[in-house]
Design a protein around this motif. Structure first.
Motif, PDB file in Angstrom:
ATOM      1  N   ASP A  38     -90.225  11.539 -85.680  1.00 16.89           N
ATOM      2  CA  ASP A  38     -88.907  10.728 -85.689  1.00 16.89           C
ATOM      3  C   ASP A  38     -87.674  11.567 -86.485  1.00 16.89           C
ATOM      4  O   ASP A  38     -88.039  12.280 -87.598  1.00 16.89           O
ATOM      5  CB  ASP A  38     -88.975   9.254 -86.393  1.00 16.89           C
ATOM      6  CG  ASP A  38     -89.997   8.496 -85.817  1.00 16.89           C
ATOM      7  OD1 ASP A  38     -90.214   8.486 -84.565  1.00 16.89           O
ATOM      8  OD2 ASP A  38     -90.434   7.459 -86.500  1.00 16.89           O
ATOM      9  N   VAL A  39     -86.575  11.295 -85.863  1.00 19.42           N
ATOM     10  CA  VAL A  39     -85.526  12.076 -86.562  1.00 19.42           C
ATOM     11  C   VAL A  39     -84.995  11.200 -87.872  1.00 19.42           C
ATOM     12  O   VAL A  39     -85.081  12.027 -88.984  1.00 19.42           O
ATOM     13  CB  VAL A  39     -84.180  11.999 -85.766  1.00 19.42           C
ATOM     14  CG1 VAL A  39     -82.939  12.684 -86.403  1.00 19.42           C
ATOM     15  CG2 VAL A  39     -84.259  12.573 -84.377  1.00 19.42           C
ATOM     16  N   PHE A  40     -85.231  10.023 -87.674  1.00 23.70           N
ATOM     17  CA  PHE A  40     -84.848   9.253 -89.045  1.00 23.70           C
ATOM     18  C   PHE A  40     -86.191   8.662 -89.425  1.00 23.70           C
ATOM     19  O   PHE A  40     -86.545   7.312 -89.437  1.00 23.70           O
ATOM     20  CB  PHE A  40     -83.924   8.083 -88.570  1.00 23.70           C
ATOM     21  CG  PHE A  40     -82.807   8.422 -87.834  1.00 23.70           C
ATOM     22  CD1 PHE A  40     -81.749   9.195 -88.622  1.00 23.70           C
ATOM     23  CD2 PHE A  40     -82.379   8.160 -86.560  1.00 23.70           C
ATOM     24  CE1 PHE A  40     -80.674   9.608 -88.158  1.00 23.70           C
ATOM     25  CE2 PHE A  40     -81.327   8.546 -86.131  1.00 23.70           C
ATOM     26  CZ  PHE A  40     -80.337   9.266 -87.029  1.00 23.70           C
ATOM     27  N   ASP A  41     -86.902   9.686 -90.340  1.00 23.90           N
ATOM     28  CA  ASP A  41     -88.157   9.236 -90.695  1.00 23.90           C
ATOM     29  C   ASP A  41     -88.213   8.248 -91.943  1.00 23.90           C
ATOM     30  O   ASP A  41     -89.026   7.454 -92.245  1.00 23.90           O
ATOM     31  CB  ASP A  41     -89.059  10.458 -91.082  1.00 23.90           C
ATOM     32  CG  ASP A  41     -88.214  11.206 -92.068  1.00 23.90           C
ATOM     33  OD1 ASP A  41     -88.889  11.650 -93.135  1.00 23.90           O
ATOM     34  OD2 ASP A  41     -87.259  12.004 -91.793  1.00 23.90           O
ATOM     35  N   ARG A  42     -86.948   8.115 -92.596  1.00 25.00           N
ATOM     36  CA  ARG A  42     -86.742   7.236 -93.698  1.00 25.00           C
ATOM     37  C   ARG A  42     -85.986   6.107 -93.416  1.00 25.00           C
ATOM     38  O   ARG A  42     -85.480   5.319 -94.109  1.00 25.00           O
ATOM     39  CB  ARG A  42     -85.890   7.639 -94.731  1.00 25.00           C
ATOM     40  CG  ARG A  42     -86.458   9.369 -95.049  1.00 25.00           C
ATOM     41  CD  ARG A  42     -87.329   9.218 -96.062  1.00 25.00           C
ATOM     42  NE  ARG A  42     -87.983  10.705 -96.063  1.00 25.00           N
ATOM     43  CZ  ARG A  42     -87.948  11.637 -97.490  1.00 25.00           C
ATOM     44  NH1 ARG A  42     -87.305  10.911 -98.391  1.00 25.00           N
ATOM     45  NH2 ARG A  42     -88.636  12.681 -97.208  1.00 25.00           N
ATOM     46  N   LEU A  43     -85.800   5.777 -91.891  1.00 28.10           N
ATOM     47  CA  LEU A  43     -85.256   4.548 -91.752  1.00 28.10           C
ATOM     48  C   LEU A  43     -85.895   3.723 -90.648  1.00 28.10           C
ATOM     49  O   LEU A  43     -86.569   4.398 -89.766  1.00 28.10           O
ATOM     50  CB  LEU A  43     -83.841   5.009 -91.017  1.00 28.10           C
ATOM     51  CG  LEU A  43     -82.934   4.311 -90.834  1.00 28.10           C
ATOM     52  CD1 LEU A  43     -82.213   3.366 -91.633  1.00 28.10           C
ATOM     53  CD2 LEU A  43     -81.757   4.900 -89.698  1.00 28.10           C
ATOM     54  N   ASN A  44     -85.774   2.397 -90.673  1.00 26.84           N
ATOM     55  CA  ASN A  44     -85.937   1.679 -89.319  1.00 26.84           C
ATOM     56  C   ASN A  44     -84.969   0.547 -89.125  1.00 26.84           C
ATOM     57  O   ASN A  44     -84.056   0.393 -89.986  1.00 26.84           O
ATOM     58  CB  ASN A  44     -87.655   1.202 -89.628  1.00 26.84           C
ATOM     59  CG  ASN A  44     -87.511   0.243 -90.628  1.00 26.84           C
ATOM     60  OD1 ASN A  44     -86.751  -0.460 -91.119  1.00 26.84           O
ATOM     61  ND2 ASN A  44     -88.766   0.379 -91.488  1.00 26.84           N
ATOM     62  N   THR A  45     -85.075  -0.210 -88.080  1.00 25.24           N
ATOM     63  CA  THR A  45     -84.097  -1.221 -87.942  1.00 25.24           C
ATOM     64  C   THR A  45     -84.077  -2.099 -89.020  1.00 25.24           C
ATOM     65  O   THR A  45     -82.940  -2.645 -89.383  1.00 25.24           O
ATOM     66  CB  THR A  45     -84.402  -1.798 -86.580  1.00 25.24           C
ATOM     67  OG1 THR A  45     -85.601  -2.453 -86.628  1.00 25.24           O
ATOM     68  CG2 THR A  45     -84.409  -0.929 -85.316  1.00 25.24           C
ATOM     69  N   SER A  46     -85.111  -2.568 -89.791  1.00 24.94           N
ATOM     70  CA  SER A  46     -85.197  -3.443 -90.635  1.00 24.94           C
ATOM     71  C   SER A  46     -84.362  -3.219 -91.869  1.00 24.94           C
ATOM     72  O   SER A  46     -83.363  -3.834 -92.416  1.00 24.94           O
ATOM     73  CB  SER A  46     -86.661  -3.733 -91.097  1.00 24.94           C
ATOM     74  OG  SER A  46     -86.538  -4.456 -92.399  1.00 24.94           O
ATOM     75  N   ILE A  47     -84.462  -1.676 -92.176  1.00 26.86           N
ATOM     76  CA  ILE A  47     -83.885  -1.186 -93.342  1.00 26.86           C
ATOM     77  C   ILE A  47     -82.308  -1.109 -93.046  1.00 26.86           C
ATOM     78  O   ILE A  47     -81.581  -1.565 -93.841  1.00 26.86           O
ATOM     79  CB  ILE A  47     -84.081   0.289 -93.635  1.00 26.86           C
ATOM     80  CG1 ILE A  47     -85.799   0.116 -94.179  1.00 26.86           C
ATOM     81  CG2 ILE A  47     -83.288   0.849 -94.769  1.00 26.86           C
ATOM     82  CD1 ILE A  47     -86.306   1.550 -94.304  1.00 26.86           C
TER      83      ILE A  47
END
Length: 796
Positions: free
Chosen positions: A594-603
């Motif tokens: 994942d490019v955004f490994d510290r992010l998901n839609t919920s965050i």
DNA sequence: CAAACGACTTAGAACGCCGCAT
DNA sequence: ATGCGGCGTTCTAAGTCGTTTG
């Protein structure tokens, strides 16, 4: 005599190959260089998806979630005065006219709504109810004693329309900005009422009976039809909103329509295995039929499809069948396929009368099952038929394509309706799984589908209050974003420099969502669905970075499959900070990470929520789409243009949005041919014009010398003809341009789901373009609320 | 928390009909 | 009358996002 031919159909997959020779008017900012190519995507990645959602993300804050959930939901702004129906400030009698019904309340929510009710206090009948009295009142005005908290009976509630009221509720929770807005609306309410002709009604357009319209000698029957005309429309948008979370007070319907039972094949239609005729039992035969009907479809050339189909088909076989039939490639479905083809031909070739008969029966079915009565109003159901069994047609590389979608039995269907109403009857000899009385949801029936275990619903049509209200709310939310978007942008730009990785990732993701209108990108369960991504789930393999490309600095190239496995390919020059951040995010990762490994839609959405109440990722799409339309219309519309040319401008603006949202369609197979045809026509028209011009000159010359009156009138006629021809030519040319620019772009989705209809309505009014040129009948029904409330001054 | 669930919107494909050119 | 293209309609898969559950 093998049938299964894995190679017969070459390629052709769900995503549209596309060549980026892009068309004219693009919005400046977005997608300056989007171009899609037909290359095979995603050959890589297969093995590499070792998602490293490392533990660090879990540490992030979760503080504020227990906030004021009450306030958040329905609230939405309503700053624009023009668009608000103005029906307040009148004395009203308490309504008995709308069905008093029983409210089924889950306890805590119930308290909530009751509380809300008592907070407000003028006691009004909504305008719309009064105007509509004629329609439903009598049958519904039963004054039956109500058992449980019927909200209409509760005194209180003012009749502000949805958003004004939401605003008010918000205001009561204070905050200075909102209170300002509220004053606004109050003022409006006090000054406005008289100019709002209270009994104005909307006449429902009657389905234009084209035949009647054209033929002057319409048969008597048709005339009758024509006279019937004009039903009234429920102006729900002028009504007071229901208590929060409550979707209806009364709901009655007839239940779903089940798929017709399977009819056995005639004995003469044979299935062969390994060249030998095999008589299948009913279960296996039916499923064989599903496959046979798809023989010409691409799906049957796909390995996964065949594998899944065969596995599930065998489950339907008897012991003996299973023992015999072990190899799909030895199955010959051709006779079955031919039989169904013949059947459908037969249907096509039926006589007028036969078709008429079928139509009538269909209509009767729709009349009976296609509507429900919700809060005293008859409203159309969107999908009242339960999905028939068949083979699952997942899109893209769906791992479950070809699996058997089972027939739904009443025993698995849940019915939802109000308590006091007649429960729909299950088919003879059957019963429902459950009958529910949940007025916190909008669905009438539901069942669980066997492929993914997802719940399917029967819900109302888009022109219903339930859908329309939500739609309106959606656009209000987008407009609210408009007022704070610059702040949010400044905010995320600032965050690009944050010390915290998770913040920087969040900020870059927000930038993409805002600038490129990407979808949020929820995680998906691997192996359950096709491999597609959105913003938060982008992987390293989806982005390429170029310090310089085609003369532009810091270019990020996106290439991934989005929703419905539609390819998104775009080269975007990005800000240096974004570029550097991306480099950092992607550094030391494998393609499948994942490019955004510290992010998901919920965050992400939690953060957005903090920036603006109700804000989520998808609001940006709506906002940017509508904003683009408005801007493009302002820019492209030329006041001096003819109506036709204006419509072209509209379509161009619409197209800009479709490009932004990456709404694609397959280029029609016959596109090139059709284009050629058009060019041909244009050429011919040009020739005729040339001839006409010659004639005209000649006539003119003759007239000048002779001064003959007869010649004079001939001359005038010629002139008129010439004008007509030129107009026709122009129309053709416009059409051709439109077609060319539109070949691989689907306008429908954005028109239906992203463009605030009030923009279009206002535009039509302002430039005197008939609305029917922009919205067809269905669309006008869906957007009735907007048509009613927007005048030419409306601005998104 | 994270995974699963539930409800709802958004999406392109398939279908079917109708009018037009031939 | 026939075939074909355009268009509207129907269908249902595939998303989003909030809530519930373990």
């Amino acid at each position: 005599m093998t049938l299964i031919d894995a190679n017969s159909k070459s390629s052709s997959s769900t995503q549209k190959p596309k060549d980026g020779s892009s068309s004219s008017s693009k919005p400046k900012d977005h997608h300056s260089s989007k171009s899609n190519t037909a290359s095979k995507h995603r050959e890589h990645s297969s093995s590499s998806s070792s998602k490293h959602k490392d533990g660090s993300k879990s540490s992030s804050h979760k503080d504020s979630n227990s906030k004021n959930k009450d306030a958040k939901k329905s609230s939405s702004s309503h700053k624009n005065e023009n668009d608000r129906p103005n029906n307040a400030g009148e004395v009203k009698v308490k309504s008995e006219s709308v069905s008093p019904t029983k409210l089924v309340i889950k306890t805590e929510d119930g308290r909530k709504s009751i509380k809300k009710e008592t907070e407000d206090s003028d006691d009004d009948i909504p305008l719309a109810q009064r105007t509509n009295v004629t329609v439903k009142v009598e049958e519904d005005s039963d004054s039956s004693p109500t058992k449980k908290r019927p909200h209409r009976d509760v005194d209180s509630e003012d009749d502000e329309p949805l958003f004004a009221r939401a605003q008010k509720a918000k205001k009561q929770k204070t905050s200075s900005t909102t209170s300002v807005k509220k004053e606004h609306s109050d003022k409006k309410r006090k000054t406005g009422p008289d100019d709002d002709e209270p009994l104005k009604k909307i006449k429902k357009e009657v389905k234009p009976d084209k035949k009647t319209a054209k033929k002057t000698d319409g048969s008597p029957k048709k005339r009758v039809k024509k006279e019937k005309v004009e039903e009234e429309v429920w102006k729900w948008w002028e009504e007071k909103p229901l208590p929060e979370g409550v979707k209806w007070m009364s709901l009655s319907h007839k239940g779903p329509v089940f798929a017709p039972e399977y009819e056995r094949l005639p004995k003469s239609v044979k299935f062969y295995y390994d060249g030998k005729h095999v008589q299948l039992e009913e279960a296996a035969e039916e499923v064989a039929g599903f496959y046979a009907k798809m023989l010409e479809h691409d799906y049957t050339s796909k390995e996964i499809f065949n594998k899944n189909f065969f596995r599930d088909w065998r489950k339907e076989m008897t012991h003996d069948e299973k023992a015999l039939i072990t190899d799909l490639s030895k199955c010959d479905f051709r006779e079955i396929g031919a039989y169904y083809k013949m059947k459908s031909e037969e249907r096509k070739n039926m006589t007028k009368a036969e078709k008429e008969e079928i139509k009538k029966q269909n209509q009767a079915l729709t009349d009976e099952y296609g509507f429900c009565i919700i809060d005293g109003h008859k409203q159309k159901i969107g999908n009242f038929r339960i999905e028939p069994p068949g083979l699952f047609r997942g899109r893209g590389d769906h791992p479950k394509q070809g699996m058997l979608k089972k027939r739904i039995q009443p025993e698995t269907v849940i019915i939802n309706c109000s308590k006091d109403v007649e429960t729909p009857k299950p088919p003879e000899g059957h019963r429902w799984k459950q009958v529910l009385h949940d007025n916190k949801v909008t669905w009438l029936c539901s069942w669980t589908e066997n492929i993914q275990g997802a719940i399917k619903y029967i819900m109302l049509n888009a022109n219903s209050r339930l859908k329309g209200e939500k739609d309106w709310q959606k656009y209000e939310m987008a407009r609210q974003l408009k007022t704070v978007v610059e702040k949010i942008r400044a905010n995320y730009r600032e965050d690009w420099r944050s010390k915290e990785m998770r913040i920087r990732q969040r900020a870059v993701a927000m930038y993409f969502i805002d600038k490129l209108a990407l979808r949020a990108g929820n995680e998906k369960e691997e192996g359950e669905t096709a491999d597609t991504v959105g913003c938060c789930s982008l992987r390293v393999e989806h982005i390429k970075l170029y310090p310089e490309l085609n003369g532009k600095e810091f270019v990020a190239e996106f290439d991934f499959l989005g929703k419905d496995s539609i390819r998104y390919l775009n080269q975007v020059p990005v800000e240096k900070r974004v570029y550097k951040n991306l480099q950092l995010f992607m550094d030391n990762k494998s393609p499948g990470d994942d490019v955004f490994d510290r992010l998901n839609t919920s965050i992400l959405n939690k953060h957005l929520q903090e920036l603006m109440e109700g804000l989520t990722a998808k609001v940006f799409r709506t906002f940017n789409a509508s904003k683009t339309l408005q801007d493009q219309l302002n820019e492209l519309t030329n006041p001096d243009d003819s109506v036709t040319a204006k419509i072209l401008s509209y379509n161009r603006a619409n197209r800009a949005v479709a490009v932004l949202c990456n709404h694609q369609r397959a280029i029609p197979k016959t596109f090139d041919k059709q284009m050629l045809n058009m060019q041909e026509k244009i050429k011919k028209k040009n020739d005729t014009i040339k001839d006409a011009k010659k004639d005209y000159k000649k006539l003119k010359g003759e007239y000048k010398s002779s001064r003959d009156d007869r010649l004079k009138s001939a001359l005038e006629r010629k002139k008129k003809q010439l004008e007509r021809l030129e107009e026709q030519l122009m129309k053709l040319e416009v059409q051709a341009t439109d077609k060319e620019e539109n070949k691989d772009i689907a306008l429908g989705t954005s028109k239906l789901n992203y463009l605030d209809p009030r923009i279009s309505v206002a535009w039509c009014k302002k430039w005197e373009v008939p609305l029917e040129k922009i919205y067809n009948r269905t669309q006008r029904e869906k957007f009735q609320w907007a048509i009613d409330m927007a005048d030419e001054t409306y601005e998104f």
